[in-house]
Design an enzyme around this catalytic site. Structure first.
Site, short mmCIF file in Angstrom:
data_model
loop_
_atom_site.label_atom_id
_atom_site.label_comp_id
_atom_site.label_asym_id
_atom_site.label_seq_id
_atom_site.Cartn_x
_atom_site.Cartn_y
_atom_site.Cartn_z
N TYR A 85 0.84 -1.20 0.00
CA TYR A 85 0.00 0.00 0.00
C TYR A 85 0.88 1.25 0.00
O TYR A 85 1.63 1.51 0.94
CB TYR A 85 -0.91 0.04 1.22
CG TYR A 85 -1.97 -1.04 1.28
CD1 TYR A 85 -2.34 -1.76 0.15
CD2 TYR A 85 -2.61 -1.34 2.47
CE1 TYR A 85 -3.30 -2.75 0.21
CE2 TYR A 85 -3.58 -2.32 2.55
CZ TYR A 85 -3.93 -3.03 1.42
OH TYR A 85 -4.88 -4.01 1.49
N SER A 232 -13.43 -3.92 1.91
CA SER A 232 -14.51 -3.27 1.14
C SER A 232 -15.85 -3.33 1.87
O SER A 232 -16.89 -3.56 1.25
CB SER A 232 -14.66 -3.90 -0.25
OG SER A 232 -13.51 -3.68 -1.02
N ALA A 235 -18.06 -0.91 0.31
CA ALA A 235 -18.07 -0.98 -1.16
C ALA A 235 -17.27 0.17 -1.77
O ALA A 235 -17.75 0.88 -2.65
CB ALA A 235 -19.50 -1.01 -1.70
N LEU A 239 -21.15 2.77 0.01
CA LEU A 239 -22.02 2.65 1.17
C LEU A 239 -21.75 3.74 2.20
O LEU A 239 -22.38 3.77 3.25
CB LEU A 239 -21.89 1.26 1.78
CG LEU A 239 -22.56 0.16 0.96
CD1 LEU A 239 -22.05 -1.22 1.36
CD2 LEU A 239 -24.08 0.23 1.12
N GLY A 241 -21.88 6.80 0.91
CA GLY A 241 -22.58 7.89 0.24
C GLY A 241 -21.86 8.44 -0.97
O GLY A 241 -22.33 9.39 -1.60
#
Length: 343
Positions: A85, A232, A235, A239, A241
């Site tokens: 990462y 996730s 998502a 989720l 917004g």
């Protein structure tokens, strides 16, 4: 009610916790907050050899550090990262943020990818047994620690025969005190089952959210005594917004084939948005935000689940951590969600 103990082991290794604020990482007995924080986003921008963005865009490292500190203050004791990462940057930022509080938390990282730190570029992968030790040594240095609590294989589609060799190497690392437990980050139940045969395998990390259920992997976790660590859980922000297109340098601006829910630079997929809106009333019940409701669905899905939403700011850390007090959804709400989604 048991008191929260992050770095210690509970007496019953099969226990999943007696309250809604903590959970046990599978067979290890290691107690963690029911919510973990995923550290992919705080790695900043990085890319593959073709220029495909693999991060979540630009970040402010000082804000990332403040967000980790705020999470700690709010009771979050589990942080999940990976060596790749930000091409090592996420581990460095997390290590700096934890500082003297390292022993108060449970740190998970991953290996299997090869990258160039200078150019922040993913250059390949390495599933050899020799690479495990090289990668772990580098992660320990970046994290500023002498051990990793949970070490996870990051190549989701690796050969199962090779994976069995790597599982044996992980057992050696446990015996040497360099790691406490290990797992595999994969969405394939058969592959996860290979690692599950190891005595100190304690987790499988996989995608799970209210729109993307994973019944086989949840069942494997429950049957094998593993923790289901859920990436996730929101998502990739939908989720939470998110609807607009992502900026350059954000993987969601040019989503690869394995990342559903986003059009290429066009923002959220309308079909996904429609499903989320159908669930909004349930997910925002009890004063929850949409994201908090999505996390509540995961906790209600199984006592083995530990969602790890990403974060890049203090505000996001506060919203995500606020879900802990709200707890899981009810059985009735879970059934209604299944009915609305036709499953």
């Amino acid at each position: 009610m048991e008191t929260e103990s992050t770095g210690t082991e509970s007496t019953g290794t099969e226990s999943t916790g007696t309250d809604s604020t903590t959970r046990t990482l599978g067979r290890s007995g290691i107690r963690v907050s029911a919510l973990g924080f995923g550290c992919w986003a705080i790695g900043g921008e990085w890319q593959d050899a073709t220029g495909q963005p693999l991060g979540w865009g630009k970040v402010d490292d000082e804000e990332s550090v403040r967000a980790v500190h705020r999470a700690l203050d709010l009771g979050v004791t589990f942080f999940d990262t990976a060596d790749t990462y930000g091409a090592g940057h996420s581990e460095r930022v997390l290590g700096r943020a934890l500082g003297k509080r390292r022993d108060d938390v449970v740190v998970a990282t991953k290996w299997g990818n090869v990258f160039d730190e200078g150019s922040r570029t993913l250059t390949g992968s390495d599933d050899s047994p020799a690479h495990v030790r090289r990668a772990l040594t580098a992660s320990l240095r970046r994290l500023g620690t002498d051990h990793v609590d949970l070490y996870q294989f990051h190549l989701s589609d690796a050969d199962p025969v090779r994976a069995a060799e790597l599982r044996d190497v992980c057992e050696e690392l446990v015996a040497e005190g360099l790691i406490r437990a290990y797992g595999w980050s994969t969405d394939d139940p058969a592959r996860a089952a290979v690692f599950a045969e190891g005595p100190h395998c304690t987790a499988v990390q996989h995608t799970l959210n209210v729109l993307q259920d994973a019944p086989q992997l949840v069942a494997l976790a429950e049957e094998s005594g593993l923790a289901a660590i859920n990436r996730s859980p929101l998502a990739m922000g939908l989720l939470g917004g998110r609807r607009a297109g992502a900026a350059d340098g954000d993987i969601r601006s040019r989503p690869p084939a394995w990342l559903p829910g986003f059009g290429d630079g066009a923002g959220a997929d309308p079909e996904w948005v429609e499903r989320i809106e159908a669930l909004r009333e349930i997910l925002t019940s009890g004063g929850r935000t949409l994201a908090q409701g999505a996390l509540g669905w995961i906790w209600a899905r199984s006592p083995r689940t530990v969602p790890i939403p990403g974060f890049r700011s203090v505000a996001q850390a506060e919203q995500n951590a606020g879900a802990i007090a709200k707890g899981p959804l009810t059985a009735e709400q879970m059934a209604e969600i299944d009915r609305l989604l036709g499953r």
